[in-house]
Design a protein around this motif. Structure first.
Motif, PDB file in Angstrom:
ATOM      1  N   GLN A  32      16.554  32.762  37.546  1.00  0.00           N
ATOM      2  CA  GLN A  32      17.067  34.136  37.484  1.00  0.00           C
ATOM      3  C   GLN A  32      17.801  34.494  38.778  1.00  0.00           C
ATOM      4  N   LYS A  33      17.209  34.090  39.906  1.00  0.00           N
ATOM      5  CA  LYS A  33      17.843  34.363  41.198  1.00  0.00           C
ATOM      6  C   LYS A  33      19.191  33.667  41.294  1.00  0.00           C
ATOM      7  N   SER A  34      19.264  32.417  40.820  1.00  0.00           N
ATOM      8  CA  SER A  34      20.525  31.668  40.845  1.00  0.00           C
ATOM      9  C   SER A  34      21.574  32.319  39.952  1.00  0.00           C
ATOM     10  N   MET A  35      21.141  32.803  38.768  1.00  0.00           N
ATOM     11  CA  MET A  35      22.083  33.473  37.871  1.00  0.00           C
ATOM     12  C   MET A  35      22.595  34.775  38.480  1.00  0.00           C
ATOM     13  N   THR A  36      21.703  35.506  39.150  1.00  0.00           N
ATOM     14  CA  THR A  36      22.106  36.753  39.817  1.00  0.00           C
ATOM     15  C   THR A  36      23.150  36.465  40.890  1.00  0.00           C
ATOM     16  N   ASN A  37      22.891  35.433  41.712  1.00  0.00           N
ATOM     17  CA  ASN A  37      23.847  35.057  42.764  1.00  0.00           C
ATOM     18  C   ASN A  37      25.184  34.607  42.172  1.00  0.00           C
ATOM     19  N   LEU A  38      25.123  33.893  41.047  1.00  0.00           N
ATOM     20  CA  LEU A  38      26.340  33.425  40.384  1.00  0.00           C
ATOM     21  C   LEU A  38      27.192  34.611  39.935  1.00  0.00           C
ATOM     22  N   VAL A  39      26.537  35.628  39.373  1.00  0.00           N
ATOM     23  CA  VAL A  39      27.267  36.815  38.925  1.00  0.00           C
ATOM     24  C   VAL A  39      27.896  37.539  40.111  1.00  0.00           C
ATOM     25  N   ILE A  40      27.102  37.762  41.155  1.00  0.00           N
ATOM     26  CA  ILE A  40      27.577  38.553  42.302  1.00  0.00           C
ATOM     27  C   ILE A  40      28.640  37.806  43.107  1.00  0.00           C
ATOM     28  N   ASP A  41      28.453  36.498  43.299  1.00  0.00           N
ATOM     29  CA  ASP A  41      29.319  35.734  44.199  1.00  0.00           C
ATOM     30  C   ASP A  41      30.549  35.122  43.526  1.00  0.00           C
ATOM     31  N   LEU A  42      30.532  34.972  42.187  1.00  0.00           N
ATOM     32  CA  LEU A  42      31.664  34.338  41.513  1.00  0.00           C
ATOM     33  C   LEU A  42      32.192  35.134  40.324  1.00  0.00           C
ATOM     34  N   ILE A  43      31.321  35.410  39.355  1.00  0.00           N
ATOM     35  CA  ILE A  43      31.790  36.011  38.104  1.00  0.00           C
ATOM     36  C   ILE A  43      32.324  37.426  38.322  1.00  0.00           C
ATOM     37  N   LEU A  44      31.570  38.256  39.031  1.00  0.00           N
ATOM     38  CA  LEU A  44      32.013  39.629  39.278  1.00  0.00           C
ATOM     39  C   LEU A  44      33.287  39.691  40.122  1.00  0.00           C
ATOM     40  N   PRO A  45      33.402  38.887  41.213  1.00  0.00           N
ATOM     41  CA  PRO A  45      34.677  38.880  41.957  1.00  0.00           C
ATOM     42  C   PRO A  45      35.873  38.478  41.090  1.00  0.00           C
ATOM     43  N   CYS A  46      35.704  37.479  40.221  1.00  0.00           N
ATOM     44  CA  CYS A  46      36.797  37.085  39.306  1.00  0.00           C
ATOM     45  C   CYS A  46      37.113  38.219  38.339  1.00  0.00           C
ATOM     46  N   ASN A  47      36.076  38.922  37.896  1.00  0.00           N
ATOM     47  CA  ASN A  47      36.255  40.069  37.009  1.00  0.00           C
ATOM     48  C   ASN A  47      37.065  41.164  37.701  1.00  0.00           C
ATOM     49  N   ILE A  48      36.798  41.374  38.985  1.00  0.00           N
ATOM     50  CA  ILE A  48      37.514  42.396  39.763  1.00  0.00           C
ATOM     51  C   ILE A  48      38.975  41.996  39.952  1.00  0.00           C
ATOM     52  N   ILE A  49      39.221  40.737  40.347  1.00  0.00           N
ATOM     53  CA  ILE A  49      40.605  40.265  40.529  1.00  0.00           C
ATOM     54  C   ILE A  49      41.376  40.384  39.220  1.00  0.00           C
ATOM     55  N   PHE A  50      40.745  39.975  38.122  1.00  0.00           N
ATOM     56  CA  PHE A  50      41.360  40.076  36.793  1.00  0.00           C
ATOM     57  C   PHE A  50      41.761  41.521  36.478  1.00  0.00           C
ATOM     58  N   SER A  51      40.902  42.480  36.867  1.00  0.00           N
ATOM     59  CA  SER A  51      41.164  43.881  36.539  1.00  0.00           C
ATOM     60  C   SER A  51      42.385  44.437  37.256  1.00  0.00           C
ATOM     61  N   PHE A  52      42.741  43.826  38.399  1.00  0.00           N
ATOM     62  CA  PHE A  52      43.888  44.325  39.167  1.00  0.00           C
ATOM     63  C   PHE A  52      45.217  43.713  38.727  1.00  0.00           C
ATOM     64  N   MET A  53      45.188  42.794  37.773  1.00  0.00           N
ATOM     65  CA  MET A  53      46.431  42.164  37.317  1.00  0.00           C
ATOM     66  C   MET A  53      47.144  43.061  36.307  1.00  0.00           C
ATOM     67  N   ILE A  54      47.507  44.247  36.786  1.00  0.00           N
ATOM     68  CA  ILE A  54      48.209  45.222  35.963  1.00  0.00           C
ATOM     69  C   ILE A  54      49.458  45.681  36.701  1.00  0.00           C
ATOM     70  N   LYS A  55      50.359  46.315  35.966  1.00  0.00           N
ATOM     71  CA  LYS A  55      51.594  46.801  36.576  1.00  0.00           C
ATOM     72  C   LYS A  55      51.303  48.080  37.352  1.00  0.00           C
ATOM     73  N   PHE A  56      51.695  48.091  38.632  1.00  0.00           N
ATOM     74  CA  PHE A  56      51.416  49.239  39.497  1.00  0.00           C
ATOM     75  C   PHE A  56      52.385  50.375  39.206  1.00  0.00           C
ATOM     76  N   SER A  57      51.881  51.615  39.324  1.00  0.00           N
ATOM     77  CA  SER A  57      52.721  52.793  39.112  1.00  0.00           C
ATOM     78  C   SER A  57      52.189  53.935  39.967  1.00  0.00           C
ATOM     79  N   SER A  58      52.973  54.999  40.090  1.00  0.00           N
ATOM     80  CA  SER A  58      52.544  56.158  40.883  1.00  0.00           C
ATOM     81  C   SER A  58      51.319  56.820  40.254  1.00  0.00           C
ATOM     82  N   LYS A  59      51.218  56.775  38.911  1.00  0.00           N
ATOM     83  CA  LYS A  59      50.058  57.357  38.214  1.00  0.00           C
ATOM     84  C   LYS A  59      48.788  56.582  38.569  1.00  0.00           C
TER      85      LYS A  59
END
Length: 303
Positions: A32-59
């Motif tokens: 469980q500890k290893s899975m938690t670290n995997l989410v925090i250290d790899l999966i969640l950061p990739c999820n965050i980077i993925f979320s920013f791959m959008i077209k930027f605008s003033s809005k």
């Protein structure tokens, strides 16, 4: 409504699977500890980077600024609440309650919910919202259990956190419009897609650690009302009064309504502050959020 119900049922099913895996000893404490670290250290950061791959605008820039200000105000409000609400509790319990008020599970549980309810833009706004909380986690949050960390140590922990680094990379990608090679984008996307499943499985494993017969405690109940009802209500009303954009309002309220962060138990164990009570805080508030989160989602859809 149908999509929201399906999302909640899917998340609930994943949580039950995680609970069964832990109860059946398919995954132990170290797993469980290893899975938690995997989410925090790899999966969640990739999820965050993925979320920013959008077209930027003033809005988008405007929404970023608004939700960042809202998040900062929420963190200040939570610090004040944590300082005044739990004075009748024992010293060790008060530390757990203060930390859990300041640091919710918004990153672990909030990101998949924001993405599920509001899509890609919801996930991007959630990533911005979480920056002040992650800063507070390594400053005011840690100082609840220990002496306040030195400025150098605090800054090192903040800026070396994988999720903060991911936000920095994501902002650069969004502002410049540059994208990694296609194979790398596909890699980031594939890992990102694991976020909801892995996060919910780990939450199920956390729930499996508690004994239902000893779970109810007046301090835990009081905290859960504050964390899951009062705090989001105090965000919802000003957002209505100031006519905040519905997407920004929705993400802010949902993330403000997240339960106690799992790090509450980690730090309580490390600094000998009633670990069993901290488990109750995390487990009960997480279980209760399975009811309160859909209710808040429905309120936000109707208003």
């Amino acid at each position: 409504m149908k999509e929201l119900v399906n999302l909640q049922l899917m998340m609930f099913a994943l949580i039950i699977i995680g609970l069964i895996l832990k109860k059946a000893k398919v995954i132990g404490k170290e797993g469980q500890k290893s899975m938690t670290n995997l989410v925090i250290d790899l999966i969640l950061p990739c999820n965050i980077i993925f979320s920013f791959m959008i077209k930027f605008s003033s809005k988008i820039a405007q929404d970023f600024m608004v939700i960042l200000i809202i998040s900062i105000l929420i963190q200040v409000f939570c610090v004040i609440l944590g300082s005044v609400l739990y004075n009748k509790c024992s010293v060790k319990r008060k530390k757990c309650l203060r930390y859990a008020t300041i640091c919710s599970n918004a990153g672990f549980l909030g990101n998949p919910i924001a993405q599920g309810v509001y899509g890609m833009m919801g996930l991007t706004l959630a990533s911005i919202y979480l920056i002040p909380q992650r800063i507070m986690m390594w400053s005011e949050g840690v100082s609840v259990f220990t002496e306040a960390p030195t400025k150098k140590e605090m800054l090192k922990k903040i800026f070396s956190h994988p999720c903060i680094i991911a936000c920095e990379i994501g902002v650069v990608l969004m502002l410049t419009g540059w994208r990694p090679p296609h194979f790398l984008q596909e890699t980031i996307t594939s890992i990102s897609n694991c976020n909801t499943a892995m996060s919910m499985l780990v939450i199920g494993m956390i729930l499996a650690d508690a004994d239902p017969r000893t779970l109810v405690d007046k301090d835990v109940l009081f905290y859960s009302v504050i964390r899951l009802i009062i705090i989001p209500f105090c965000v919802f009303i000003p957002c209505l009064m100031f006519h905040i954009d519905s997407l920004v309002k929705g993400v802010s309220v949902l993330l403000a309504a997240m339960p106690a962060g799992a790090t509450t138990t980690i730090l309580a164990s490390k600094y000998d502050c009633e670990e069993e009570f901290s488990v109750k805080l995390v487990v009960f508030s997480t279980a209760a959020s399975l009811i309160t989160t859909p209710i808040w989602s429905l309120i936000l859809m109707k208003v």
